[in-house]
Design a protein around this motif. Sequence first.
Motif, PDB file in Angstrom:
ATOM      1  N   PRO A 169      -3.189   2.979  -5.481  1.00  0.00           N
ATOM      2  CA  PRO A 169      -2.155   1.941  -5.595  1.00  0.00           C
ATOM      3  C   PRO A 169      -0.748   2.513  -5.452  1.00  0.00           C
ATOM      4  CG  PRO A 169      -3.844   1.625  -7.265  1.00  0.00           C
ATOM      5  CD  PRO A 169      -4.137   2.950  -6.620  1.00  0.00           C
ATOM      6  N   ALA A 170      -0.534   3.750  -5.944  1.00  0.00           N
ATOM      7  CA  ALA A 170       0.799   4.353  -5.854  1.00  0.00           C
ATOM      8  C   ALA A 170       1.186   4.606  -4.398  1.00  0.00           C
ATOM      9  CB  ALA A 170       0.829   5.658  -6.647  1.00  0.00           C
ATOM     10  N   LEU A 171       0.249   5.075  -3.590  1.00  0.00           N
ATOM     11  CA  LEU A 171       0.562   5.323  -2.177  1.00  0.00           C
ATOM     12  C   LEU A 171       0.823   4.013  -1.442  1.00  0.00           C
ATOM     13  CD1 LEU A 171       0.834   7.212   0.243  1.00  0.00           C
ATOM     14  CD2 LEU A 171      -1.639   7.028   0.578  1.00  0.00           C
ATOM     15  N   ILE A 172       0.041   2.984  -1.747  1.00  0.00           N
ATOM     16  CA  ILE A 172       0.251   1.682  -1.105  1.00  0.00           C
ATOM     17  C   ILE A 172       1.649   1.156  -1.425  1.00  0.00           C
ATOM     18  CG2 ILE A 172      -0.537  -0.710  -1.031  1.00  0.00           C
ATOM     19  CD1 ILE A 172      -3.358   0.330  -1.618  1.00  0.00           C
ATOM     20  N   GLU A 173       2.065   1.305  -2.672  1.00  0.00           N
ATOM     21  CA  GLU A 173       3.409   0.869  -3.050  1.00  0.00           C
ATOM     22  C   GLU A 173       4.468   1.691  -2.333  1.00  0.00           C
ATOM     23  OE1 GLU A 173       6.137   0.285  -7.100  1.00  0.00           O
ATOM     24  OE2 GLU A 173       4.066   1.021  -7.222  1.00  0.00           O
ATOM     25  N   ARG A 174       4.224   3.000  -2.228  1.00  0.00           N
ATOM     26  CA  ARG A 174       5.183   3.878  -1.568  1.00  0.00           C
ATOM     27  C   ARG A 174       5.340   3.548  -0.085  1.00  0.00           C
ATOM     28  NH1 ARG A 174       3.023   8.556  -3.099  1.00  0.00           N
ATOM     29  NH2 ARG A 174       2.347   9.409  -1.101  1.00  0.00           N
ATOM     30  N   MET A 175       4.264   3.057   0.521  1.00  0.00           N
ATOM     31  CA  MET A 175       4.289   2.713   1.945  1.00  0.00           C
ATOM     32  C   MET A 175       4.758   1.286   2.183  1.00  0.00           C
ATOM     33  SD  MET A 175       3.458   5.470   3.546  1.00  0.00           S
ATOM     34  CE  MET A 175       3.161   4.822   5.194  1.00  0.00           C
ATOM     35  N   GLY A 176       5.115   0.575   1.112  1.00  0.00           N
ATOM     36  CA  GLY A 176       5.643  -0.776   1.259  1.00  0.00           C
ATOM     37  C   GLY A 176       4.586  -1.852   1.355  1.00  0.00           C
ATOM     38  N   GLY A 177       3.376  -1.551   0.908  1.00  0.00           N
ATOM     39  CA  GLY A 177       2.296  -2.531   0.936  1.00  0.00           C
ATOM     40  C   GLY A 177       1.194  -2.119   1.888  1.00  0.00           C
ATOM     41  N   GLU A 229      -5.033  10.896  -6.231  1.00  0.00           N
ATOM     42  CA  GLU A 229      -3.753  11.498  -6.622  1.00  0.00           C
ATOM     43  C   GLU A 229      -2.610  11.075  -5.710  1.00  0.00           C
ATOM     44  OE1 GLU A 229      -3.348  13.106  -9.378  1.00  0.00           O
ATOM     45  OE2 GLU A 229      -5.484  12.965  -9.853  1.00  0.00           O
ATOM     46  N   GLY A 230      -2.881  10.235  -4.710  1.00  0.00           N
ATOM     47  CA  GLY A 230      -1.827   9.731  -3.849  1.00  0.00           C
ATOM     48  C   GLY A 230      -1.445  10.641  -2.706  1.00  0.00           C
ATOM     49  N   MET A 231      -2.280  11.648  -2.413  1.00  0.00           N
ATOM     50  CA  MET A 231      -1.955  12.592  -1.356  1.00  0.00           C
ATOM     51  C   MET A 231      -2.004  11.939   0.023  1.00  0.00           C
ATOM     52  SD  MET A 231      -3.753  16.294  -0.563  1.00  0.00           S
ATOM     53  CE  MET A 231      -3.502  16.795  -2.266  1.00  0.00           C
ATOM     54  N   GLN A 249      -8.743   2.828  -9.083  1.00  0.00           N
ATOM     55  CA  GLN A 249      -8.079   4.073  -8.724  1.00  0.00           C
ATOM     56  C   GLN A 249      -7.894   4.199  -7.212  1.00  0.00           C
ATOM     57  OE1 GLN A 249     -10.986   6.372 -11.373  1.00  0.00           O
ATOM     58  NE2 GLN A 249      -9.135   7.604 -11.548  1.00  0.00           N
ATOM     59  N   LEU A 250      -8.779   3.547  -6.462  1.00  0.00           N
ATOM     60  CA  LEU A 250      -8.659   3.505  -5.009  1.00  0.00           C
ATOM     61  C   LEU A 250      -8.795   2.062  -4.540  1.00  0.00           C
ATOM     62  CD1 LEU A 250     -10.815   6.580  -3.885  1.00  0.00           C
ATOM     63  CD2 LEU A 250      -8.312   6.388  -3.870  1.00  0.00           C
ATOM     64  N   VAL A 251      -8.093   1.729  -3.475  1.00  0.00           N
ATOM     65  CA  VAL A 251      -8.091   0.367  -2.938  1.00  0.00           C
ATOM     66  C   VAL A 251      -8.491   0.431  -1.460  1.00  0.00           C
ATOM     67  CG1 VAL A 251      -6.718  -1.689  -2.469  1.00  0.00           C
ATOM     68  CG2 VAL A 251      -6.261  -0.303  -4.527  1.00  0.00           C
ATOM     69  N   PRO A 252      -9.519  -0.302  -1.050  1.00  0.00           N
ATOM     70  CA  PRO A 252      -9.854  -0.349   0.386  1.00  0.00           C
ATOM     71  C   PRO A 252      -8.713  -0.975   1.178  1.00  0.00           C
ATOM     72  CG  PRO A 252     -11.699  -1.111  -0.946  1.00  0.00           C
ATOM     73  CD  PRO A 252     -10.523  -1.005  -1.874  1.00  0.00           C
ATOM     74  N   LEU A 253      -8.382  -0.383   2.324  1.00  0.00           N
ATOM     75  CA  LEU A 253      -7.287  -0.864   3.152  1.00  0.00           C
ATOM     76  C   LEU A 253      -7.769  -1.713   4.320  1.00  0.00           C
ATOM     77  CD1 LEU A 253      -5.067   2.343   3.215  1.00  0.00           C
ATOM     78  CD2 LEU A 253      -4.915   0.378   1.683  1.00  0.00           C
TER      79      LEU A 253
END
Length: 297
Positions: A169-177, A229-231, A249-253
């Motif tokens: 979720p942290a990486l998705i937020e960092r990428m703007g959705g 870990e958002g790598m 902890q992980l979200v399918p894209l």
Amino acid sequence: MNRPPLHALIGFAAAARSGNLTRAAESLHLTVSALSHQIRTLEERLGVRLFERGSRGVRPTPDGERLLERIAPHLDALEHALRPFSPRRDEVLTISLMASMASVWLVPRLGGFLAEHPQLEVNLLSSSALVDFDREPGIDAALRSGRGRWPGLIVEHLFDETLAPVASPALIERMGGPPETPAALARWPLLGDPGHQWQDWFARVGGAVPARFVAHFDDSETMHRAAVEGMGVALARMVRARLLVEHGQLVPLSELRLRTDYAHYLVYPPRSADHRGLLAFRDWLHEQARAYAARQG
């Protein structure tokens, strides 16, 4: 010198072949403490150290390797000669499988099977190594992932392996959705997968494979953890990543699933074909596999 007891030599050989005292003790129906005592006694009698112990198990020393080389053919011949006289307990079922498969797929379902068959005792032996059924007669069957090519064994397909891109979720937020299209993932930080499947993914959805990946991994579990870990984005094996997805902890894209040439199988030697406990487990396992495959679409 007095002859070393046969049971100590058998215990030594089991530990040397498996590289794991717990697994060797279970195959001999011993406690780890009892097996360790046998090995220490044998080392004292021979006057040499037979094992080096590490964080991942044990491995024979050069003296241990020489001893195993000398006694293994004789132990194998003795075991082969006695096999027709060994009683089999059909109410005890021993299955070898990877720890990840046990924790995320089999164990959450196994309670229902045991409730239906209270007379059965099921032993699960976790290992990443392929069991040698000839050398480990106490193991009745195994769950394996691969291409289904194991000569000399009965191989039954359970369900296919599927892959999907997942991110924290942290990486998705960092990428703007989430990405607008599956092909848009080419602009995201991607994690190189053990099977190099990203090329197949982009061949299906369109877009070019990135020239570089953030990092490469040689096993799926470490790659999944790096994604948590958002790598970067992992092309995850969805069976093994199930708990991480369910826990958020992980979200399918993407809803797309990429089938691989790997699948999950039940395998067993011909000697287990009439094992009553295995027959019951086999029927139940195929039912669970069909239900799982149907939910995957």
